[in-house]
Scaffold this motif. Structure first.
Motif: not given
Length: 836
Positions: A665-678, A681-683
């Protein structure tokens, strides 16, 4: 001054009896004896006057509605003392008591009949009075501490008091109080004969009570008796001006002088005395009036404080600054007389203005409102108010919580709290119509590390204040964040990550009938089926891809396979309470397909953060925990800090597989949560609700789990929807879970984890990922393709010029799914049932 604070006193020690008798007779004289044939009313004691003198709203003992006054502790009955012998001591006591009884009578009731007074003050009566004063711990403030011991908030009840040690009280404060209240304090044995005779002469001349002679020891005794009073009758008795009561006060005072040093008595007095404006004890008064520790008070400040105890209302510097100034200067003059300071020092100090702390401007501010973590403070306060460990009744619990001097060490991490507060404030602003609430918990313990809202704690809604704790109250539906529970249940039932569905833009599932009418196409889906967030979102997805892109129609079909009731049961194991389903139109039943989208289900950020922490902790669920230790005013442990309460809610293999998949959701290219990247590793998972009523992000690392909810708590009406929200320096036409909530998550955890070692999230369990079931679960439409073309997994249609391979998610483990993005289309915002 009798009637304000004074009581007559005698002494049963080495004062010559004959001298005391002669002094009493000389002072009484014929005029006094004549006036004694008439009675005159006498006023209440110091504490009674202080209770009335306080300004409106000042803390004072409160009636519980049944005529009883609340106090700190249940005070045991005064033990019956052993009767003294009737030898020389008894005869000496008889003569002394007769003399002192006359002085007491003439001081308190200068026009009363002498015969009756002598009868009351007989030697036998005096010697039978209790000598030991019961002195339970003073009511004092409790403190809520962070995990590192720093103070989060100070709680106080009717008496705002922090008891201080004698070593903290500077000499100038001791000198000031002695100078103005009891100049012979270090000379007498509990009563001041010279002072009594002086007061007697003054009262005899006036025919009324004009002056008293109570010592600091006697004032302390009276305050203790008032403190011990548990009923209205006991309170009246404590301030009674009868000779019998005054002799009892004298008995206690002289006994105390034998058992305690002068310094101990002085410190006890300074801790129990009322200084006005709701401040009890000199330490609290120094902080309240001047904002300084008592050890740091100046000569001017000490003189002002010392002057307050005679009449806290009249000399209150907030409301009567001129009277306060005059009284302060009187204290300075007395200190010169006592040779404590020079006349030059006094003159210089008199020129100084009275400078008060801002804290004196509003004595009604809620203690949690001033905290660095106001909503966490409120949560702790609320939890402890119902904790049976603090008492069987609400009154007992409140008394211990607000007046028991508790030191409550909590789980709050100041660093994490500061990061969370800064994130919601910077992203949303303090005056936004939209609220943002966040909770951070520790996986494996349930410890609450942070709790923040962008709004201030208070009752003025016009100023964007609230006392509704949106971090712990179920105010919003968490949307698609519930899909993680659907996934976990599917894995438990043996469905592997390869489980795939053709998921069109709209799906009508016979297991989940929806009543309604509509035309063909989109309108029909609105009323009869479930749709994706975008009308053109369609394709064949396996479990990881559907999770990364938050495909609603995939999870509706998956829920139909595994069942509503088993999924709800798994969610319950992760802490979702039964009351979550109370608002459902038809209750929780097997045909409720909206479960996986959390439709009609409001859940708090605290509950969601703790549930997701289970995935980070290998399937171990821990009850939310907010306190780790507590002691009372005597330093004894208070049993309100249980150890972490954890249980294995789901298997480690399932938890690890869910955690690994949620990374996409965070790291995948089509994930919807890219803005949550820190940057480590996070999920997590995004969630957006129908009509943009609220938006969520719930995520975790191995060390922290957090839930962020953004919404307008006023309701789901269109005017309160997350449309055209002004936040983070721009206008957001629509707010999705991958927008502001994801930003807040990232802006919290990145600084909160700074300096903390990086830990990898677990790999998917191979057996769980493989499962016993899987593969294509329905029949997808057959697209028409030509050589050199590939199929768009979102629309099911061929895209010219693209390779005929399906990209993978490298390095994340488990399952494969499409990630091709339709040209010209923005990333899928994900979340919830989606706008339809």
């Amino acid at each position: 001054m009798l009637g304000v604070r004074a009581t007559a006193a005698g002494r049963d020690t080495q004062t010559p009896v004959a001298e005391a008798g002669r002094a009493a007779r000389r002072a009484g004289g014929p005029a006094a004896r004549r006036r004694a044939s008439h009675s005159a009313p006498s006023g209440p004691g110091r504490a009674g006057r202080a209770a009335r003198d306080g300004k409106a709203g000042a803390p004072r003992p409160a009636d519980d509605g049944a005529g009883n006054l609340r106090t700190l502790l249940d005070v045991p009955a005064v033990p019956e003392p052993p009767r003294p012998g009737r030898g020389v001591f008894a005869r000496r006591g008889a003569v002394l008591t007769l003399a002192l009884g006359l002085v007491v009578a003439l001081l308190a009731l200068p026009m009363a009949a002498g015969a009756g007074l002598f009868a009351k003050s007989s030697a036998e009566h005096y010697l039978e009075l209790p000598a030991e004063l019961i002195t339970p711990p003073l009511p004092q403030n409790s403190q809520i501490l962070a995990a590192d011991g720093t103070v989060i908030a100070t709680l106080h009840g009717e008496q705002n008091r922090v008891v201080i040690e004698g070593s903290e009280i500077p000499e100038v404060m001791r000198q000031a109080i002695v100078a103005i209240e009891d100049s012979r304090f270090y000379e007498h044995g509990g009563y001041d004969m010279k002072g009594m005779l002086r007061a007697l002469a003054r009262n005899s001349e006036s025919g009324d009570v004009q002056q008293g002679a109570s010592t600091l020891t006697q004032q302390y005794v009276k305050n203790v008796l008032l403190q011990n009073a548990r009923t209205l009758e006991e309170r009246k008795a404590a301030i009674d001006t009868s000779v019998s009561r005054k002799l009892q006060e004298l008995r206690y005072a002289t006994t105390l002088e034998k058992k305690l040093s002068k310094e101990e008595i002085l410190v006890r007095y300074l801790n129990i005395a009322y200084f006005g404006d709701g401040a009890y004890g000199v330490g609290t008064a120094a902080q309240h009036f001047f904002g300084v520790d008592i050890s740091q008070v100046t000569l001017a400040q000490a003189a002002l404080l010392a002057g307050l105890v005679q009449s806290p209302s009249r000399f209150n510097p907030v409301h009567n600054p001129n009277d306060a100034m005059k009284r302060r200067n009187d204290v300075l003059d007395r200190m010169v007389t006592m040779n404590y300071i020079s006349a030059t020092q006094a003159d210089a100090t008199k020129q100084m203005p009275i400078t008060l702390s801002d804290s004196t401007k509003d004595t009604t501010v809620d203690s949690c409102a001033e905290s660095v973590a106001p909503f966490f403070c409120e949560y702790v306060r609320k939890q402890l108010s119902v904790d049976p460990a603090l008492g069987a009744t609400q009154e007992e619990r409140d008394r211990r919580l607000y007046e028991g001097g508790l030191r409550i060490r909590t789980t709050l991490d100041p660093k994490v709290q500061a990061a969370a507060q800064a994130a919601v404030d910077a992203t949303m602003g303090k005056t936004n119509r939209v609220s943002a609430s966040e909770v951070v918990v520790e996986p494996g313990t349930g410890n609450i590390l942070a709790m923040a809202l962008n709004w201030n704690f208070g009752e003025d809604a016009a100023q964007f204040q609230t006392k509704m704790n949106l971090a712990t109250e179920p105010a919003f539906e968490p949307g698609s964040t519930f899909k993680a529970f659907t996934m976990a249940e599917a894995l438990e039932q043996g469905y592997g990550l390869s489980t795939a569905f053709y998921s069109p833009a709209c799906v009508i599932v016979e297991e989940f009938p929806i009543e309604g009418r509509g035309e063909e196409g989109v309108e029909e889906c609105v009323n009869k089926g479930y749709s994706n967030a975008e009308v053109d979102e369609a394709g064949t997805f396996d479990m990881p891809a559907a999770m990364a892109m938050s495909v609603n129609t995939y999870f509706i079909q998956l829920l139909a396979k595994i069942g509503v009731m088993p999924t709800a049961d798994l969610a319950k194991r992760l802490g979702i309470p039964d009351k979550t389903y109370e608002g459902l139109d038809h209750g929780l039943n097997p045909s409720f397909g909206g479960l996986t989208l959390s439709q009609q289900m409001k859940i708090s950020p605290l509950v969601m953060a703790n549930a997701y922490a289970t995935f980070a902790a290998g399937g171990k669920y821990c009850e939310p925990r907010y306190v780790t230790a507590a002691t009372d005013s005597s330093g004894k442990n208070v049993d309100i800090a249980p150890a972490p309460n954890c249980r294995q809610a789901i298997s480690k293999g399932i938890a690890d597989t869910v955690a690994n998949t949620l990374q996409r959701v965070i790291a995948g290219p089509s994930g919807t949560g890219g803005r949550a990247a820190i940057g480590r590793p996070a999920a997590g998972k995004t969630g957006t609700n129908d009509d943009y009523s609220s938006a969520w992000f719930v995520g975790f690392t191995p060390q922290m789990a957090a839930a962020v909810a953004v919404g307008d708590p006023r309701g789901n009406a269109k005017e309160y929807a997350l449309r055209h929200v002004q936040a983070d320096g721009k206008d957001w036409p629509y707010v999705y879970g991958g927008d502001l909530p994801a930003l807040i998550f990232g802006r919290t955890l990145k600084p909160a984890l700074e300096g903390v070692p990086v830990q990898q999230l677990p790999k998917a369990d191979p057996k769980v990922a493989q499962g016993t079931k899987g593969g294509m679960q329905n029949t997808a439409p057959t697209p028409t393709a030509t050589p050199g073309m590939t199929i768009d997994p979102l629309t099911g249609q061929p895209i010219p010029g693209l390779p005929t391979t399906t990209p993978q998610f490298p390095g994340l483990g488990g399952g494969q799914g499409p990630q091709t993005q339709q040209p010209g289309r923005p990333p899928d915002p994900g979340g919830g049932a989606g706008p339809r």
